[in-house]
Motif scaffolding. Sequence first.
Motif, PDB file in Angstrom:
ATOM      1  N   ILE A 208       0.844  -1.203   0.000  1.00  0.00           N
ATOM      2  CA  ILE A 208       0.000   0.000   0.000  1.00  0.00           C
ATOM      3  C   ILE A 208       0.877   1.248   0.000  1.00  0.00           C
ATOM      4  CG2 ILE A 208      -1.623   1.344   1.395  1.00  0.00           C
ATOM      5  CD1 ILE A 208      -2.899  -1.295   2.247  1.00  0.00           C
TER       6      ILE A 208
ATOM      7  N   PRO B 176      -7.798  -4.717  -1.194  1.00  0.00           N
ATOM      8  CA  PRO B 176      -6.866  -3.887  -0.408  1.00  0.00           C
ATOM      9  C   PRO B 176      -6.962  -4.087   1.092  1.00  0.00           C
ATOM     10  CG  PRO B 176      -8.719  -2.569  -1.199  1.00  0.00           C
ATOM     11  CD  PRO B 176      -8.818  -3.898  -1.876  1.00  0.00           C
TER      12      PRO B 176
ATOM     13  N   LEU C  62      -6.997   3.810   5.397  1.00  0.00           N
ATOM     14  CA  LEU C  62      -7.040   3.692   3.939  1.00  0.00           C
ATOM     15  C   LEU C  62      -8.324   4.298   3.375  1.00  0.00           C
ATOM     16  CD1 LEU C  62      -5.753   2.636   1.342  1.00  0.00           C
ATOM     17  CD2 LEU C  62      -6.852   0.423   1.778  1.00  0.00           C
TER      18      LEU C  62
END
Length: 592
Positions: free
Chosen positions: A129, A145, A157
């Motif tokens: 990431i 993700p 995130l």
Amino acid sequence: MAAPILSYEDLGIIQGSGWLFRHLDLHIGARDRLALIGRNGAGKTTLLKAIAATIEADEGRRTIVPGTRVVMLEQEPVLTAFATLEDYVLSGDDAPLRHEAEAIAGQLGIDLKREAAKASGGERRRAAIVRALAMNPDVLLLDEPTNHLDIAAIDWLEDWLGRFKGAFIAISHDRTFLTRLTKQTLWLDRGNIRRAEIGFGGFEAWTEQVYAEEERNAQRLDAKLKIEEHWLLRGVTGRRKRNQGRLHKLKDMRAERAAMLGPQGTANLVTASDDARTKVVIDVKGVSKNFGDRTIIRDLTLRVTRGDRIGIVGANGAGKTTLLKLLTGELAPDSGTIKLAKTLNGVVIDQQRSLMAPEKTVRDVLTNGGDWIEVLGIKKHIIGYLKEFLFEPGLVDAKIGTLSGGERSRLLLAREFARHSNLLVLDEPTNDLDLETLDLLQEVIADYDGTVLIVSHDRDFLDRTVTVTLGLDGSGDVDVVAGGYEDWVKRRKTRTAPKKAAVPAPAAPPPPAAKVKLTYKDQRDYDTLPARIEQLDAAIARDEAAMHDPGLYARDPGAFDRLTRSIGAARDEKEAAELRWLELAEMVEGQA
């Protein structure tokens, strides 16, 4: 939709002996927030790789605006060639700037100096990431993700993506993640792709409309749907209709547990009656566990009864796995006692999926090469049982090594749910599962007669599944809350809210703030904007309903484009109107 910055026309990719998909048209705008939805094996990851140009399509034309940077966050980054996570993050000709990578790493809480070979799955995912975000992409492709991330990292995130100025496409099983972030949906289904100008929150309603339209078309053509080709669609539709009943049952179970919990959630999960005590399967009294000087679990008292669905949540390193091992008897406490029912017979489905040897076939894993499987004492043919877990019959002799990660996880679930047990232990069960398999897993858990222990970071899954949540914050204390993840969050907010201080002696009042007088235009906007916002909401809903027509783009591309622009303009105007009204509301309060 505005002019696309990346397009693929007539895209086709061959997999094995046939086409995985063909004749796909895809257009990505500069600010698109796209959810890419499809079953495991439909080709979602392959499609992302084609968009990123990391694989070559067998046919089709890719067009991209010069200077557009496309970055893909892969599910499983390969780190074998790198000594440290930092070496991986800063590798390649297109490597991000060091200071940008270090800034993001600090926010995510990852040490880039860590040896790559010793890094956990969560650390590798964080490093990937960091690399992807620090590369300043214009188009960000996200393949699962949230896998291996704890809830704090997922929240971070989500916040970053909410402020992201570019476009992204996300494949994810995390419903909460997709619902919060996406504004458009791509649906990869049976080799075709459909696009709707709605976020994931409207996906299920949209798919039901598509299926209903297909059914009407089939009836008009007097064509009966083939059972082998369409068993999945009817199965999924039927499950969704049962979801509401299952959720009502879950609410009733949570209410029953809430009535049994003490005011501080101290874990007296059963009453003192003899009948209730016979239902206790795990009895924990005053248990503590330390590793060195660190307290992992402190003075936990808990009674788990037959039929409980226990969710365990917390940040990575907070002690979730330790607590799970204590509850199953794999680990002994330093103090206190843990008693397990003598009749307890557990099945553990772990994160490693160690039973899935790649050279074995699906038939080998389920039946040791036979045609029949015994499911809780009832013999079933392997083909029929595979259908219950959303497998196509043709996969019965497929090698495990050829299955996707989601298909392997689903096969493991099929194998383990066939065994007789009264305790089911699920450690991150949602990783690699598609949304339809998650629906199935929720249904199977709801129908399971025994007790379930679940460690998961999937907030929506926990809210739909568990009756009691054990929340760990890393201090050693364990919150025991009747309900799911959101109930635990509410408990934490209540506990951490500042307490009202004692009322001080009266003091001289401060001088009044100068009042701001509204102009004629301010007053007019304050009075009329609420009605305008309602009109814009109605216009957006009307245009989105028109966009739900699955054949609109093929039938009338001009109308599709006009509706897309209209929705975008209405959303922008609504956002500006809401901000303006809030400013005026503060001014009005200042006049009071």
